[in-house]
Design an enzyme around this catalytic site. Structure first.
Site, short mmCIF file in Angstrom:
data_model
loop_
_atom_site.label_atom_id
_atom_site.label_comp_id
_atom_site.label_asym_id
_atom_site.label_seq_id
_atom_site.Cartn_x
_atom_site.Cartn_y
_atom_site.Cartn_z
N SER A 1 0.86 -1.18 0.00
CA SER A 1 0.00 0.00 0.00
C SER A 1 0.89 1.23 0.00
CB SER A 1 -0.84 0.01 1.29
OG SER A 1 -1.48 1.25 1.47
N TYR B 1 -2.10 0.78 10.84
CA TYR B 1 -2.10 0.19 9.49
C TYR B 1 -0.79 0.53 8.77
CZ TYR B 1 -3.74 -0.68 4.69
OH TYR B 1 -3.88 -1.13 3.39
C1 8X3 Z 1 -5.03 1.67 1.36
C2 8X3 Z 1 -4.54 3.07 1.21
O1 8X3 Z 1 -4.70 5.44 2.15
O2 8X3 Z 1 -6.27 3.83 3.02
O3 8X3 Z 1 -4.03 0.74 1.54
O4 8X3 Z 1 -3.95 3.73 3.66
S1 8X3 Z 1 -4.90 4.02 2.58
#
Ligand code: 8X3
Length: 257
Positions: free
Chosen positions: A142, A155
């Site tokens: 990502s 995340y």
């Molecule tokens: C997804 C992109 O911007 O939501 O992996 O982190 S974000």
């Protein structure tokens, strides 16, 4: 110059293939001629997609699998002597809270699915990827693996971990017939990513894409994966960052509201 790997009887394994980017990638690789093994935790979903693709004349198999379950992953790996492509797609986000108040358990779960899941299946299938004589590991990370944003730390930390796994593996296996490709998508609108992140709150999930004319789709990412894995064998797309035109960085997004 080495030729592009011809799919033929070559096997591609896709994790998290029950929906979104994983399902779209499984579909594209089947259309490109690979025998595709679709894995995901949700048996019914992965079997339904496999049935649909089989009906369309593709050679696919469904295999229910939780990549965080190492024993199950090892058992899965015994079924294969040679694998051409492994697409590490399983993962996702939980929560969007600031560091000061985010839940440690969310962080743990994200590390487990995104990093340990990728580690488990990559370790387990590496011998079969090497034995194919021309293997490709794809890590769908990502843009969160490359830079941070407010509310994203748990995340972002997990995706940085996945990015480091890909970068380090590439260093460690250079000289073997396996390449490591990292595809880092930015804003992709799928049915589940934001909904899962916001624990089913559809209103919060919709806000992620509010006013963005054309976020990326799962098909856009799948196209890119399929393009990267069908490059000639000596060509390694180390890291490819993919964003919608309306997104200039993780937090700079053009919205027409
Ligand atoms: C997804 C992109 O911007 O939501 O992996 O982190 S974000």
């Amino acid at each position: 110059m080495s030729a592009a790997p011809t799919p033929g009887n070559r096997i591609a394994v896709v994790t998290g293939a029950s929906g979104g980017i994983g399902a779209a990638t499984a579909r594209k690789l089947a259309e490109a001629g690979y025998r595709v093994v679709l894995t995901a935790r949700r048996k019914d979903r992965v079997e339904a997609l496999a049935a649909e693709l089989t009906e369309a004349g593709h050679r696919v198999t469904a295999y229910p699998l939780d990549v965080t379950d190492r024993a199950a992953v090892d058992e899965f790996a015994t079924a294969f002597q040679k694998i051409a492509v492994l697409v590490n797609n399983a993962g996702g986000a939980l929560g969007a809270d600031p560091v000061a108040s985010s839940a440690p358990d969310d962080w743990r779960r994200m590390y487990e699915t995104n990093v340990i899941g990728t580690l488990n299946i990559t370790q387990a299938l590496l011998p079969a990827l090497t034995a194919s004589g021309d293997g490709t590991v794809v890590v769908i990370s990502s843009t969160a693996g490359l830079a941070t944003y407010e509310g994203g730390a748990g995340y972002v930390a997990a995706k940085h971990g996945e990015h480091v796994l890909a970068e380090t593996l590439r260093l460690e296996i250079v000289g073997t017939p396996v390449r490591v490709i990292e595809i880092a998508p930015g804003m992709v609108k799928t049915d589940e990513f934001a909904l899962t992140r916001f624990r089913g709150d559809a209103e919060k999930a919709a806000k992620v894409y509010a006013g963005v004319a054309e976020p990326l789709t799962a098909d856009d990412v799948a196209d890119t994966v399929s393009w990267a894995v069908t490059r000639p064998s000596h060509v390694n797309v180390d890291l490819l960052v993919l964003r919608p035109r309306a997104q200039a960085s993780n937090s700079k997004v053009h919205r027409e509201l």
